[in-house]
Enzyme design. Structure first.
Site, PDB file in Angstrom:
ATOM      1  N   GLU A  28      44.847  27.856  35.903  1.00 36.91           N
ATOM      2  CA  GLU A  28      43.623  28.642  36.122  1.00 36.91           C
ATOM      3  C   GLU A  28      44.052  30.085  36.332  1.00 36.91           C
ATOM      4  O   GLU A  28      44.863  30.373  37.221  1.00 36.91           O
ATOM      5  CB  GLU A  28      42.816  28.160  37.332  1.00 36.91           C
ATOM      6  CG  GLU A  28      41.506  28.954  37.465  1.00 36.91           C
ATOM      7  CD  GLU A  28      40.648  28.625  38.697  1.00 36.91           C
ATOM      8  OE1 GLU A  28      39.534  29.168  38.796  1.00 36.91           O
ATOM      9  OE2 GLU A  28      41.097  27.839  39.546  1.00 36.91           O
ATOM     10  N   GLU A  81      46.896  34.183  40.612  1.00 36.67           N
ATOM     11  CA  GLU A  81      46.017  35.085  41.364  1.00 36.67           C
ATOM     12  C   GLU A  81      46.731  36.411  41.573  1.00 36.67           C
ATOM     13  O   GLU A  81      47.909  36.450  41.895  1.00 36.67           O
ATOM     14  CB  GLU A  81      45.628  34.437  42.696  1.00 36.67           C
ATOM     15  CG  GLU A  81      44.861  35.323  43.667  1.00 36.67           C
ATOM     16  CD  GLU A  81      43.613  35.999  43.083  1.00 36.67           C
ATOM     17  OE1 GLU A  81      42.783  35.312  42.465  1.00 36.67           O
ATOM     18  OE2 GLU A  81      43.495  37.233  43.234  1.00 36.67           O
ATOM     19  N   ASP A  92      36.248  38.334  36.717  1.00 34.38           N
ATOM     20  CA  ASP A  92      35.641  39.635  37.011  1.00 34.38           C
ATOM     21  C   ASP A  92      34.992  40.195  35.744  1.00 34.38           C
ATOM     22  O   ASP A  92      35.610  40.197  34.673  1.00 34.38           O
ATOM     23  CB  ASP A  92      36.708  40.615  37.526  1.00 34.38           C
ATOM     24  CG  ASP A  92      37.283  40.158  38.866  1.00 34.38           C
ATOM     25  OD1 ASP A  92      36.693  39.256  39.491  1.00 34.38           O
ATOM     26  OD2 ASP A  92      38.322  40.694  39.296  1.00 34.38           O
ATOM     27  N   LYS A 121      31.896  48.099  32.700  1.00 38.03           N
ATOM     28  CA  LYS A 121      31.958  49.313  31.852  1.00 38.03           C
ATOM     29  C   LYS A 121      32.641  48.987  30.523  1.00 38.03           C
ATOM     30  O   LYS A 121      33.689  48.339  30.514  1.00 38.03           O
ATOM     31  CB  LYS A 121      32.755  50.408  32.560  1.00 38.03           C
ATOM     32  CG  LYS A 121      32.028  50.945  33.781  1.00 38.03           C
ATOM     33  CD  LYS A 121      32.729  52.168  34.343  1.00 38.03           C
ATOM     34  CE  LYS A 121      31.962  52.683  35.531  1.00 38.03           C
ATOM     35  NZ  LYS A 121      32.780  52.933  36.700  1.00 38.03           N
ATOM     36  N   ASP A 177      28.443  32.790  35.763  1.00 38.86           N
ATOM     37  CA  ASP A 177      26.976  32.923  35.855  1.00 38.86           C
ATOM     38  C   ASP A 177      26.547  34.263  35.262  1.00 38.86           C
ATOM     39  O   ASP A 177      25.361  34.573  35.279  1.00 38.86           O
ATOM     40  CB  ASP A 177      26.515  32.834  37.318  1.00 38.86           C
ATOM     41  CG  ASP A 177      26.949  34.062  38.097  1.00 38.86           C
ATOM     42  OD1 ASP A 177      28.091  34.525  37.888  1.00 38.86           O
ATOM     43  OD2 ASP A 177      26.144  34.577  38.897  1.00 38.86           O
ATOM     44  N   THR A 182      33.607  25.326  41.269  1.00 40.84           N
ATOM     45  CA  THR A 182      34.506  26.294  41.899  1.00 40.84           C
ATOM     46  C   THR A 182      33.768  26.892  43.101  1.00 40.84           C
ATOM     47  O   THR A 182      32.564  26.686  43.273  1.00 40.84           O
ATOM     48  CB  THR A 182      34.891  27.426  40.919  1.00 40.84           C
ATOM     49  OG1 THR A 182      33.827  28.374  40.864  1.00 40.84           O
ATOM     50  CG2 THR A 182      35.179  26.897  39.529  1.00 40.84           C
ATOM     51  N   TYR A 187      32.964  30.028  43.595  1.00 46.54           N
ATOM     52  CA  TYR A 187      31.907  30.933  43.133  1.00 46.54           C
ATOM     53  C   TYR A 187      30.755  30.179  42.477  1.00 46.54           C
ATOM     54  O   TYR A 187      29.604  30.578  42.585  1.00 46.54           O
ATOM     55  CB  TYR A 187      32.497  31.976  42.158  1.00 46.54           C
ATOM     56  CG  TYR A 187      33.007  33.199  42.880  1.00 46.54           C
ATOM     57  CD1 TYR A 187      34.062  33.098  43.773  1.00 46.54           C
ATOM     58  CD2 TYR A 187      32.425  34.442  42.700  1.00 46.54           C
ATOM     59  CE1 TYR A 187      34.532  34.203  44.457  1.00 46.54           C
ATOM     60  CE2 TYR A 187      32.882  35.555  43.379  1.00 46.54           C
ATOM     61  CZ  TYR A 187      33.939  35.435  44.257  1.00 46.54           C
ATOM     62  OH  TYR A 187      34.382  36.539  44.934  1.00 46.54           O
ATOM     63  N   GLU A 188      31.082  29.104  41.798  1.00 44.96           N
ATOM     64  CA  GLU A 188      30.039  28.306  41.144  1.00 44.96           C
ATOM     65  C   GLU A 188      29.071  27.749  42.183  1.00 44.96           C
ATOM     66  O   GLU A 188      27.852  27.766  41.989  1.00 44.96           O
ATOM     67  CB  GLU A 188      30.712  27.162  40.370  1.00 44.96           C
ATOM     68  CG  GLU A 188      29.769  26.306  39.558  1.00 44.96           C
ATOM     69  CD  GLU A 188      30.540  25.341  38.663  1.00 44.96           C
ATOM     70  OE1 GLU A 188      31.794  25.408  38.613  1.00 44.96           O
ATOM     71  OE2 GLU A 188      29.890  24.515  38.008  1.00 44.96           O
TER      72      GLU A 188
HETATM   73  N1  SAM Z   1      38.036  31.303  40.050  1.00 44.43           N
HETATM   74  C1  SAM Z   1      37.536  31.420  41.405  1.00 44.43           C
HETATM   75  C2  SAM Z   1      36.163  30.801  41.526  1.00 44.43           C
HETATM   76  O1  SAM Z   1      35.542  30.544  40.489  1.00 44.43           O
HETATM   77  O2  SAM Z   1      35.716  30.557  42.656  1.00 44.43           O
HETATM   78  C3  SAM Z   1      37.552  32.888  41.870  1.00 44.43           C
HETATM   79  C4  SAM Z   1      36.629  33.821  41.141  1.00 44.43           C
HETATM   80  S1  SAM Z   1      36.814  35.521  41.653  1.00 44.43           S
HETATM   81  C5  SAM Z   1      35.332  36.254  41.168  1.00 44.43           C
HETATM   82  C6  SAM Z   1      37.952  36.168  40.455  1.00 44.43           C
HETATM   83  C7  SAM Z   1      39.395  36.098  40.892  1.00 44.43           C
HETATM   84  O3  SAM Z   1      40.230  36.465  39.815  1.00 44.43           O
HETATM   85  C8  SAM Z   1      39.726  37.029  42.046  1.00 44.43           C
HETATM   86  O4  SAM Z   1      40.392  36.321  43.060  1.00 44.43           O
HETATM   87  C9  SAM Z   1      40.610  38.088  41.394  1.00 44.43           C
HETATM   88  O5  SAM Z   1      41.541  38.639  42.290  1.00 44.43           O
HETATM   89  C10 SAM Z   1      41.269  37.298  40.288  1.00 44.43           C
HETATM   90  N2  SAM Z   1      41.707  38.143  39.161  1.00 44.43           N
HETATM   91  C11 SAM Z   1      40.963  39.072  38.525  1.00 44.43           C
HETATM   92  N3  SAM Z   1      41.674  39.668  37.556  1.00 44.43           N
HETATM   93  C12 SAM Z   1      42.896  39.083  37.571  1.00 44.43           C
HETATM   94  C13 SAM Z   1      44.067  39.281  36.811  1.00 44.43           C
HETATM   95  N4  SAM Z   1      44.137  40.206  35.851  1.00 44.43           N
HETATM   96  N5  SAM Z   1      45.144  38.521  37.087  1.00 44.43           N
HETATM   97  C14 SAM Z   1      45.094  37.582  38.070  1.00 44.43           C
HETATM   98  N6  SAM Z   1      44.007  37.362  38.834  1.00 44.43           N
HETATM   99  C15 SAM Z   1      42.921  38.102  38.591  1.00 44.43           C
END
Ligand code: SAM
Length: 211
Positions: free
Chosen positions: A43, A68, A117, A121, A153, A191, A193-194
């Site tokens: 993941e 992460e 994320d 932009k 979402d 997850t 966030y889900e």
């Molecule tokens: N996947 C989890 C969930 O669905 O509950 C977390 C979602 S959270 C919005 C997005 C996560 O991705 C954050 O913890 C962020 O730090 C990580 N992340 C974003 N860009 C990343 C990157 N380029 N490399 C590694 N992790 C990244």
């Protein structure tokens, strides 16, 4: 994700056995980390790791790696991981931009992207984990018959991601704009966030793609 600096997280991660330090040294050798030939699923952007914790518990014959970027988030996953007896789950702290330094051709069987994320932009589009630039990175190490499964979402990010699939030379296997009320929901593992966004009434989009 709102990030709070967690004091001492870098130091704790540096000495933790569930984190693979210098992951680039394991390129082509990930089977050695797990000590078996089982498939490896990753993941990218796992957050606090709840999804992978549940999957690795359900599927002891599959190996899991969670990637992460931030120590302050990863430390939460490590804390939860320490309460389990799992032997098929490890973590990597890195920016996914460098993912090709870590995995060799055909080494990974499945990629999960959950609630990535959005980078709203236009000029940041290439940072989205479903951009064609990222799909081209994944192409180099995902097994030929492997799949990538993406949930979000965020409809704008989902529509962007659907458009990127053919641009990168990938194929859409299936998709839905409302996973929880679709034929694909059986066996779905939520997850963090889900759970949060679906409890607010947001439909969850999901796509499965391959090459
Ligand atoms: N996947 C989890 C969930 O669905 O509950 C977390 C979602 S959270 C919005 C997005 C996560 O991705 C954050 O913890 C962020 O730090 C990580 N992340 C974003 N860009 C990343 C990157 N380029 N490399 C590694 N992790 C990244």
């Amino acid at each position: 994700m709102r990030l709070r600096n967690v004091k001492g997280s870098r130091e704790k991660i540096a000495e933790n056995d569930f984190v693979i330090h210098n992951p680039e040294k394991m390129k082509g050798k990930w089977k050695e980390v797990f000590g078996n030939d089982n498939p490896i699923h990753i993941e990218v952007g796992m957050g606090k790791g709840r999804f992978l914790m549940e999957l690795s518990n359900q599927n002891p014959d599959i190996n899991y790696l969670g990637i992460e970027k931030y120590s302050s988030v990863l430390i939460r996953a490590i804390e939860k991981r320490q309460e389990t007896e799992l032997s098929n789950l490890f973590f990597i702290r890195m920016d996914a931009e460098d993912i090709n330094e870590v995995f060799a051709e055909g080494e990974i069987d499945r990629i999960y992207l959950n609630f990535s994320d959005p980078w709203p932009k236009d000029r940041h589009a290439k940072r989205r984990l479903t951009s064609h630039q990222f799909l081209e990175r994944y192409d180099k190490f995902l097994k030929k018959d492997g799949v990538l499964i993406f949930k979000t979402d965020n409809k704008a990010l989902f529509d962007f991601s659907l458009e990127e699939v053919p641009v990168a030379g990938w194929k859409l296997e299936n998709h839905t704009y409302d996973l929880h009320h679709s034929e694909y929901n059986e066996g779905n593992v939520m997850t963090e966030y889900e759970e949060k966004f679906s409890s607010m009434g947001n439909p969850i989009c999901r796509m499965v793609i391959s090459r």
